[in-house]
Design a protein around this motif. Structure first.
Motif, PDB file in Angstrom:
ATOM      1  N   LYS A  24       0.856  -1.190   0.000  1.00  0.00           N
ATOM      2  CA  LYS A  24       0.000   0.000   0.000  1.00  0.00           C
ATOM      3  C   LYS A  24       0.889   1.237   0.000  1.00  0.00           C
ATOM      4  O   LYS A  24       1.790   1.374   0.825  1.00  0.00           O
ATOM      5  CB  LYS A  24      -0.893  -0.003   1.258  1.00  0.00           C
ATOM      6  N   TYR A  65       0.966   5.576  -0.134  1.00  0.00           N
ATOM      7  CA  TYR A  65       0.325   6.890  -0.099  1.00  0.00           C
ATOM      8  C   TYR A  65       1.229   7.810  -0.900  1.00  0.00           C
ATOM      9  O   TYR A  65       2.195   8.348  -0.363  1.00  0.00           O
ATOM     10  CB  TYR A  65       0.203   7.415   1.330  1.00  0.00           C
ATOM     11  N   ASN A  95      -7.603  -1.218   7.711  1.00  0.00           N
ATOM     12  CA  ASN A  95      -8.480  -0.622   6.694  1.00  0.00           C
ATOM     13  C   ASN A  95      -8.362  -1.329   5.339  1.00  0.00           C
ATOM     14  O   ASN A  95      -9.338  -1.400   4.598  1.00  0.00           O
ATOM     15  CB  ASN A  95      -8.182   0.869   6.549  1.00  0.00           C
ATOM     16  N   LEU A 138     -10.228  -4.669   5.676  1.00  0.00           N
ATOM     17  CA  LEU A 138     -11.688  -4.470   5.650  1.00  0.00           C
ATOM     18  C   LEU A 138     -12.160  -3.784   4.374  1.00  0.00           C
ATOM     19  O   LEU A 138     -13.328  -3.427   4.257  1.00  0.00           O
ATOM     20  CB  LEU A 138     -12.111  -3.666   6.885  1.00  0.00           C
ATOM     21  N   GLN A 139     -11.242  -3.574   3.436  1.00  0.00           N
ATOM     22  CA  GLN A 139     -11.562  -3.043   2.091  1.00  0.00           C
ATOM     23  C   GLN A 139     -12.038  -1.590   2.117  1.00  0.00           C
ATOM     24  O   GLN A 139     -12.707  -1.143   1.194  1.00  0.00           O
ATOM     25  CB  GLN A 139     -12.624  -3.916   1.404  1.00  0.00           C
ATOM     26  N   LEU A 140     -11.702  -0.872   3.173  1.00  0.00           N
ATOM     27  CA  LEU A 140     -12.042   0.542   3.197  1.00  0.00           C
ATOM     28  C   LEU A 140     -11.042   1.330   2.357  1.00  0.00           C
ATOM     29  O   LEU A 140     -11.384   2.304   1.700  1.00  0.00           O
ATOM     30  CB  LEU A 140     -12.028   1.061   4.644  1.00  0.00           C
ATOM     31  N   LEU A 141      -9.800   0.869   2.369  1.00  0.00           N
ATOM     32  CA  LEU A 141      -8.749   1.498   1.566  1.00  0.00           C
ATOM     33  C   LEU A 141      -8.388   0.609   0.377  1.00  0.00           C
ATOM     34  O   LEU A 141      -8.389  -0.615   0.496  1.00  0.00           O
ATOM     35  CB  LEU A 141      -7.490   1.711   2.405  1.00  0.00           C
ATOM     36  N   THR A 142      -8.103   1.255  -0.720  1.00  0.00           N
ATOM     37  CA  THR A 142      -7.568   0.500  -1.852  1.00  0.00           C
ATOM     38  C   THR A 142      -6.116   0.148  -1.536  1.00  0.00           C
ATOM     39  O   THR A 142      -5.486   0.792  -0.689  1.00  0.00           O
ATOM     40  CB  THR A 142      -7.588   1.345  -3.137  1.00  0.00           C
ATOM     41  N   PRO A 165     -14.705  -5.480  -1.573  1.00  0.00           N
ATOM     42  CA  PRO A 165     -15.499  -4.384  -0.990  1.00  0.00           C
ATOM     43  C   PRO A 165     -16.964  -4.755  -0.785  1.00  0.00           C
ATOM     44  O   PRO A 165     -17.618  -4.242   0.103  1.00  0.00           O
ATOM     45  CB  PRO A 165     -15.363  -3.266  -2.026  1.00  0.00           C
ATOM     46  N   THR A 166     -17.466  -5.647  -1.624  1.00  0.00           N
ATOM     47  CA  THR A 166     -18.888  -6.003  -1.521  1.00  0.00           C
ATOM     48  C   THR A 166     -19.110  -7.335  -0.815  1.00  0.00           C
ATOM     49  O   THR A 166     -20.193  -7.913  -0.912  1.00  0.00           O
ATOM     50  CB  THR A 166     -19.507  -6.066  -2.933  1.00  0.00           C
ATOM     51  N   LYS A 207     -18.397  -9.402   5.921  1.00  0.00           N
ATOM     52  CA  LYS A 207     -18.362  -8.237   6.823  1.00  0.00           C
ATOM     53  C   LYS A 207     -19.328  -8.416   7.993  1.00  0.00           C
ATOM     54  O   LYS A 207     -19.099  -7.897   9.084  1.00  0.00           O
ATOM     55  CB  LYS A 207     -18.706  -6.962   6.055  1.00  0.00           C
ATOM     56  N   VAL A 242     -15.858  -4.223  14.354  1.00  0.00           N
ATOM     57  CA  VAL A 242     -14.767  -3.251  14.295  1.00  0.00           C
ATOM     58  C   VAL A 242     -14.947  -2.230  15.414  1.00  0.00           C
ATOM     59  O   VAL A 242     -16.017  -1.641  15.562  1.00  0.00           O
ATOM     60  CB  VAL A 242     -14.752  -2.507  12.939  1.00  0.00           C
ATOM     61  N   ALA A 279     -16.635   6.528  17.224  1.00  0.00           N
ATOM     62  CA  ALA A 279     -17.456   6.819  16.044  1.00  0.00           C
ATOM     63  C   ALA A 279     -18.906   6.469  16.345  1.00  0.00           C
ATOM     64  O   ALA A 279     -19.374   5.368  16.070  1.00  0.00           O
ATOM     65  CB  ALA A 279     -16.950   6.024  14.841  1.00  0.00           C
ATOM     66  N   GLY A 330     -19.398  -2.016  18.399  1.00  0.00           N
ATOM     67  CA  GLY A 330     -18.642  -2.910  17.503  1.00  0.00           C
ATOM     68  C   GLY A 330     -18.876  -4.393  17.751  1.00  0.00           C
ATOM     69  O   GLY A 330     -18.627  -5.214  16.869  1.00  0.00           O
TER      70      GLY A 330
END
Lengths: 311, 398
Positions: free
Chosen positions: A11, A13, A47, A50-54, A69-70, A75, A80, A86, A148
């Motif tokens: 990954k 950035y 992340n 959990l497929q929140l980030l590519t 993601p789907t 999930k 979490v 949150a 969670g």
């Protein structure tokens, strides 16, 4: 079968490499600690899992199935507890837990029982009608956890859940995680608090700069590092030659006497203390309190990740 | 989806900023409008008493008829102010002094034969129609009317005195028949001030977009920890979005309905007696506001609080071109609608204003449904843009 299986995860950035061919395997029933300094890639790992980030490269499987993601069926088996609290400020404790539980469990009757159970689990029975703004930091953290875990997930990610809470709340949270594990949940726990990870985790990974630096049980990790056992003995009157005799022991690496206390740094070994006390008794040395400190996870962490300051 | 709908409604209606700006503010503003614009109602117009100097130089009772006229016009009737307040003076110079001092609007001099003549103040270069001009016109009409009636009566006496035996002829001297009648070519008798209330509903519709903005913003993973947390759940984002948008529409519609009921039934502002159509219009306006909120809420890399500021700025700007801020703004809105109709067509605040104005003014419902069509098109564009912004489920960074 690994319940979490991450292979060669990369990954970036921009120009920063956040995860560098990262691998992670977690077995069912473990409390797995992900330990690392700030910015080491712990939250990014979660992340991505959990497929929140590519991510740029790598394979992720949960419960033996590829995670996409789907993958809502997967999930729904995951809980979490994020690093930041949150929750909805406008909903009370019960409503918040019911909302998040409702994202996984649609049956209202079933959900009511789960929400009651979650409230009791985190000890928020007296605060069920309170809105988050009326709760202390520790109570908010407990609400965050209840949101969670209310749907009884098989795999739970706790991302630094004890940041900025008092010792009582921290203890309560850690005990709760151990109970969840005892009830069958697999736990992934990220933190940079060594004592927490030591207390609850069955296996630990130390990561830094997006890489896994070491992984194993606490004892495995301790064995990996050169930092040895520290021994301190109160002995104000030390006969001549005693210090040199102690220094002559094969496992003693450094020795000194400051006038009141003997300081010894030893290699790891099962009988270090017995051998040292044997030398003192042979020479009829009168001594007071004895301290023996085996290497801690903190020592391991600092030796592996270095001592320079991080963000 | 029901779960998200239910708790989004609860959280939105408990949020102080929404309660203040979306529900209470339109009520407060409409109350202020009511106080400010009540005096603009046409039926409320009344002419103040006209002060006039009278120099009576008549002899042998020749001025009796005019004196009686003055007495009749200076009597107050049913508690209302008298039309005239004659100030009797002896000389023309004295009358001139009063005129110069502004104590009177004009001077009526009655000559020896009882004929009145009028001298008026010249005015102060008035532009447009001032109250002083109205007063001068009324005075001139009174004197003209008296002179015409007296001349007609004297003519009959001189040429056909027998006609006076007919009571109808005598009555005709005092009769004032109207030979014109007022017809309305619009659905309702138009009152200019109602447009401010319609513009206010346009403003309220845009402010209601805050509801959609907050609801959609709270689902975006890159906007808030709550959004990120929700994105990790076992419910698809499409379902959560549907629930949040439905909840936003219901709350926006309810807020607009409250404002409408207050303006219509408490303040008594007319909407052309088409309440059913008004409710339909409010439903469409709420749809537009929800899609606008969703669009702003979906904009990436802008904090939620900054998005609130963006929405407030847009609302205030577009409301200017809907005529919300008084007569100059109304003129500006009309000018823009005339010179650049496309600019008015893409202004949702103006369209909501026109929605209610078309119900109020036009007998035919076609303009209303045309405006509904424009608002639906605006809604579709906003919704499409929002969907494009939200289409990605994962982020390169948070």
């Amino acid at each position: 079968m690994a319940i979490v299986d991450v292979r060669n995860l990369v990954k970036r950035y921009g120009d920063v490499l956040a995860l560098d061919h990262f691998n992670l395997q977690i077995e069912q029933g473990e409390v797995f600690g992900l330990l690392g300094p700030n910015g080491s890639g712990k939250t990014t790992t979660i992340n991505c899992i959990l497929q929140l980030l590519t991510y740029d490269k790598g394979e992720i499987e949960l419960f033996g199935q590829p995670m996409k993601p789907t993958s809502y069926d997967l999930k729904r088996r995951i809980g979490v507890v994020p690093q930041d609290v949150a929750v909805f400020d406008e909903l009370n404790v019960r409503e918040n837990i019911d909302y998040f539980c409702g994202l996984y469990v649609t049956d209202a009757t079933e959900r009511r029982a789960l929400v009651d159970e979650a409230i009791a689990f985190v000890g928020l029975e007296d605060y069920a009608k309170f809105r988050p703004k009326k709760l202390s930091g520790g109570l908010k953290r407990r609400l965050n956890i209840a949101c969670g875990i209310a749907h009884k997930p098989e795999l739970i990610f706790f991302d630094e859940p004890t940041v900025a809470v008092d010792p009582q709340s921290r203890n309560s949270i850690l005990e709760g995680i151990q109970r969840l594990n005892a009830e069958g949940a697999t736990v992934v726990y990220t933190s940079h608090y060594m004592e927490e990870v030591e207390q609850i985790c069955s296996r630990i990974m130390i990561m830094d700069r997006g890489e896994s630096l070491a992984c194993g049980t606490k004892d495995d990790l301790v064995r990996m590092v050169s930092t040895g056992e520290k021994v301190e003995i109160e002995a104000p009157d030390l006969p001549d030659g005693t210090l040199e005799a102690l220094g002559g022991l094969p496992f003693v690496r450094r020795f000194s006497h400051d006038g009141t206390t003997i300081h010894l740094l030893c290699d790891n070994g099962p009988h270090n203390l017995a051998n040292i006390l044997g030398v003192l008794q042979e020479r009829a040395v009168v001594f007071g309190r004895v301290y023996s400190e085996p290497p801690t996870l903190n020592d391991v962490f600092l030796e592996i990740t270095g001592k320079e300051l991080r963000d | 989806m029901w779960n998200t709908f239910k708790y989004t409604v609860l959280s939105i209606t408990r949020e102080r900023s929404v309660v203040v700006w979306v529900i209470l503010f339109p009520l407060i503003l409409s109350t202020l409008f009511n106080v400010m614009f009540k005096g603009m109602d046409d039926t409320a117009f009344s002419l103040p008493t006209i002060s006039v100097a009278v120099v009576d130089q008549s002899q042998n009772g020749a001025g009796e008829a005019f004196g009686a006229t003055m007495d009749a016009l200076s009597e107050s009737d049913d508690g209302e102010d008298a039309l005239l307040a004659p100030v009797y003076v002896k000389t023309a110079d004295e009358a001139y002094e009063k005129l110069k001092a502004g104590e009177t609007v004009g001077t009526i001099t009655v000559d020896a034969d009882g004929w009145p003549s009028l001298q008026l103040s010249p005015g102060a270069g008035d532009v447009g129609v001032s109250m002083e001009q109205v007063k001068r016109t009324v005075l001139a009409d009174i004197v003209d009317d008296f002179c015409r009636s007296r001349a007609a009566a004297e003519d009959i006496i001189e040429n056909d005195p027998a006609a006076l035996a007919n009571p109808g002829v005598v009555e005709s001297f005092s009769a004032r028949d109207d030979y014109t009648s007022e017809l309305s070519i619009t659905h309702s008798k138009t009152k200019e001030y109602v447009r401010y209330f319609y513009a206010l509903l346009g403003f309220a519709a845009l402010m209601a977009a805050m509801v959609g903005l907050n609801a959609v913003g709270a689902i975006q993973p890159n906007i808030s920890p709550l959004g990120a947390r929700r994105a990790l759940s076992g419910t698809s984002r499409a379902k959560m979005l549907a629930g949040a948008i439905a909840a936003s529409w219901v709350v926006s519609f309810a807020a607009l309905l409250v404002a409408f009921v207050y303006i219509r039934f408490v303040l008594g502002v007319e909407f052309g007696d088409r309440d059913g159509a008004c409710v339909l219009g409010l439903a469409v306006a709420a749809l537009m506001s929800t899609s606008l909120g969703a669009l702003i809420g979906a904009m990436p890399a802008i904090p939620l609080s900054a998005k609130g500021g963006v929405l407030t700025g847009i609302t205030c700007l577009l409301s200017l071109f809907a005529g919300l801020y008084g007569t100059p703004a109304l003129r500006l809105a009309d000018q823009v609608a005339h010179d650049a109709p496309w600019a008015a067509a893409i202004n949702p605040a103006k369209q909501v204003t026109d929605l209610f104005y078309s119900l109020y003014v036009y007998t035919d419902l076609e303009p209303f449904f045309q405006t509904i069509g424009v608002l639906v098109a605006i809604t579709a564009i906003f919704a499409l843009a929002a969907a494009l912004l939200m289409r990605r489920q994962r982020y390169a960074s948070l």
